[in-house]
Design an enzyme around this catalytic site. Structure first.
Site, PDB file in Angstrom:
ATOM      1  NE  ARG A  76      -2.557   0.876   3.559  1.00 46.70           N
ATOM      2  CZ  ARG A  76      -3.122   0.981   4.580  1.00 46.70           C
ATOM      3  NH1 ARG A  76      -4.659   0.767   4.789  1.00 46.70           N
ATOM      4  NH2 ARG A  76      -2.968   0.966   5.786  1.00 46.70           N
ATOM      5  CE  LYS A 173      -1.720   4.558   6.902  1.00 54.57           C
ATOM      6  NZ  LYS A 173      -3.051   4.989   7.806  1.00 54.57           N
ATOM      7  CD  GLU A 206     -11.687   6.330   5.195  1.00 50.54           C
ATOM      8  OE1 GLU A 206     -11.022   5.230   5.378  1.00 50.54           O
ATOM      9  OE2 GLU A 206     -11.067   7.177   4.337  1.00 50.54           O
TER      10      GLU A 206
HETATM   11  C1  PLP Z   1      -8.168   6.932   6.453  1.00 48.78           C
HETATM   12  C2  PLP Z   1      -7.950   5.409   7.089  1.00 48.78           C
HETATM   13  N1  PLP Z   1      -8.801   4.622   6.689  1.00 48.78           N
HETATM   14  C3  PLP Z   1      -8.720   3.337   7.059  1.00 48.78           C
HETATM   15  C4  PLP Z   1      -7.858   3.040   7.953  1.00 48.78           C
HETATM   16  C5  PLP Z   1      -7.603   1.320   8.144  1.00 48.78           C
HETATM   17  O1  PLP Z   1      -6.665   0.646   7.769  1.00 48.78           O
HETATM   18  P1  PLP Z   1      -5.613  -0.504   8.209  1.00 48.78           P
HETATM   19  O2  PLP Z   1      -6.576  -1.586   8.402  1.00 48.78           O
HETATM   20  O3  PLP Z   1      -4.611  -0.637   7.192  1.00 48.78           O
HETATM   21  O4  PLP Z   1      -5.187   0.102   9.532  1.00 48.78           O
HETATM   22  C6  PLP Z   1      -6.726   3.804   8.403  1.00 48.78           C
HETATM   23  C7  PLP Z   1      -5.449   3.665   9.087  1.00 48.78           C
HETATM   24  O5  PLP Z   1      -4.533   3.205   8.642  1.00 48.78           O
HETATM   25  C8  PLP Z   1      -6.828   5.018   7.903  1.00 48.78           C
HETATM   26  O6  PLP Z   1      -5.975   6.053   7.976  1.00 48.78           O
END
Ligand code: PLP
Length: 323
Positions: A76, A173, A206
Site C-alpha cells: 500500500r 495514505k 470511513e
Molecule cells: C483513513 C484510514 N482509513 C482506514 C484505515 C484502516 O486501515 P488499516 O486496516 O490498514 O490500518 C486507516 C488506517 O491506517 C486510515 O488512515
C-alpha cells in the site's frame, strides 16, 4: 522578552530533558542509520513532509514478535507513493529489511511501527523538485491496545461535520491528514469515541483512521465502497475471514456498496476496523442505538477471527521479526 541564542551545550541539555518519551527506535535516512535515543528522533524542517504534508505513511503493529500485514502495508505504501509520483528509491525488499532491523533494534516483542516516506529535505516552496531525494523515517513505539471493555460494550460514533475526502485523495495514505485530524477533533469535542464521514452525495465512507462496516437487517455484511475510502489492510483481511461465516450461514453475503445513512441507522450491527482496533463494535450512531445498543454477535465473531489471525504463526499475514 529577550529570546536566548542557544549554544550547542544548551541544546544538548534541553534535548536530554526531552528524552523522556517511550519511543524505542528510529531509522532516519537523514542520518543513514538507527537511533535508540529519543532526543535525536526528529525530522529536518525543510523536508516537504513537515511543511507541506508531502509524503505517504503506514502504521502497523507487531505482537509476539510477528508483524501483522507487513507485505500488505509495504504494497500500500508503494501504491500511495506511485499516486503522488514519488519514487521510494528502494526496492520493497530493501524497505522490508530496514523495517525489520529497526524493529529488532527496539528490543521488544510488541510495538507499533510508523513509517514515513517523504519528498525529502530541500526547500520551503511547494516545488517537489527542490527536494534532492526522498526521506525515509521509521519509528517504533509501544503498542497501546483499546480497553477490553470497549469490545463488549461497543463504542459511540457520530456522523462527522467534516465531509469525506474525494475519491482520489481518500485512496492515498498521505501525511496530509488534516481532514482526518479534524474528524478526530470533532469526535473528542462531541464526546463520542469516533466520527464517520459522509461523501458529497451523503453516503457513508470511513472513520478518521479506520474503516467501518455494517450488518444489515437481513444479515448482509455491508462494506462502504472502497472508491471513497482507504483500502484498509485489516478490513480486506476481515472480508476474507468473513467468508467462513457465509459458509455457516451466519452472514447471508458480503457486499461492497455505497451505504446510505438510512441503511447505516437501520443496521443490526456496525463496527470500526483498523490496525490498532482490529474489529471494534459500535453501539450508537448520532445517539441512536445500532441494533440492541451493544456489541453485536457477528462483529464479535469477526473480531475473534482477526485476533486469532494476528496470533497465528501460520497466518499468511504474519512476518517473524527475526526472519
Ligand atoms: C483513513 C484510514 N482509513 C482506514 C484505515 C484502516 O486501515 P488499516 O486496516 O490498514 O490500518 C486507516 C488506517 O491506517 C486510515 O488512515
Amino acid at each position: 522578552m529577550q529570546l536566548p541564542i542557544l549554544s550547542d551545550n544548551d541544546l544538548n541539555q534541553i534535548l536530554n530533558e526531552k528524552q523522556k518519551t517511550s519511543y524505542l527506535a528510529m531509522y532516519s535516512s537523514y542520518f543513514g542509520g538507527i537511533t535508540k535515543n529519543p532526543k535525536w528522533m526528529m525530522l529536518p524542517i525543510d523536508d516537504h513532509i513537515v511543511h507541506r504534508g508531502d509524503g505517504v505513511f503506514e502504521a502497523f503493529k507487531f505482537l509476539d514478535a510477528k508483524i501483522y500485514g507487513l507485505n500488505e502495508h509495504i504494497d500500500r505504501l508503494y501504491r500511495s507513493a506511485a499516486t503522488i509520483e514519488l519514487d521510494p528509491q528502494h526496492s520493497k525488499s530493501e524497505i522490508k529489511e530496514i523495517i525489520l532491523q529497526t524493529v529488532r533494534a527496539a528490543q521488544t516483542s510488541d510495538g507499533l511501527v510508523r513509517l514515513y516516506l517523504s519528498r525529502g529535505p530541500g526547500g520551503f516552496t511547494t516545488n517537489p523538485y527542490d527536494c534532492a531525494k526522498p526521506g525515509l523515517y521509521i519509528v517504533v513505539t509501544p503498542f497501546v491496545a483499546v480497553a477490553p471493555e470497549k469490545y463488549l460494550k461497543g463504542v459511540t460514533a457520530k456522523i462527522s461535520k467534516y465531509q469525506a475526502k474525494d475519491s482520489f485523495y481518500s485512496q492515498i495514505k498521505s501525511c496530509n491528514y488534516l481532514q482526518n485530524v479534524l474528524m478526530k477533533k470533532d469526535a473528542v469535542d462531541s464526546g463520542v469515541d469516533f466520527t464517520v464521514a459522509i461523501d458529497s452525495e451523503g453516503f457513508i465512507t470511513e472513520g478518521s483512521t479506520e474503516n467501518c462496516a455494517f450488518i444489515s437487517s437481513d444479515n448482509e455484511l455491508l462494506i462502504p465502497s472502497f472508491a471513497n475510502t482507504l483500502r484498509g489492510i485489516t478490513l480486506t483481511r476481515m472480508i476474507e475471514l468473513a467468508e467462513s461465516l457465509v459458509k455457516t450461514g451466519e452472514i447471508k453475503s458480503i457486499r461492497e456498496m455505497r451505504v446510505s445513512q438510512p441503511q447505516a441507522f437501520a443496521a443490526k450491527e456496525m463496527a470500526f476496523v483498523g490496525t490498532t482496533l482490529d474489529v471494534l463494535p459500535v453501539r450508537s450512531l448520532n445517539n441512536q442505538n445500532i441494533g440492541e445498543g451493544k456489541a453485536g454477535p457477528i462483529f464479535q465473531k469477526l473480531f475473534k477471527l482477526i485476533i486469532e489471525d494476528v496470533a497465528s504463526r501460520d497466518s499468511k499475514m504474519n512476518t517473524n521479526i527475526m526472519n
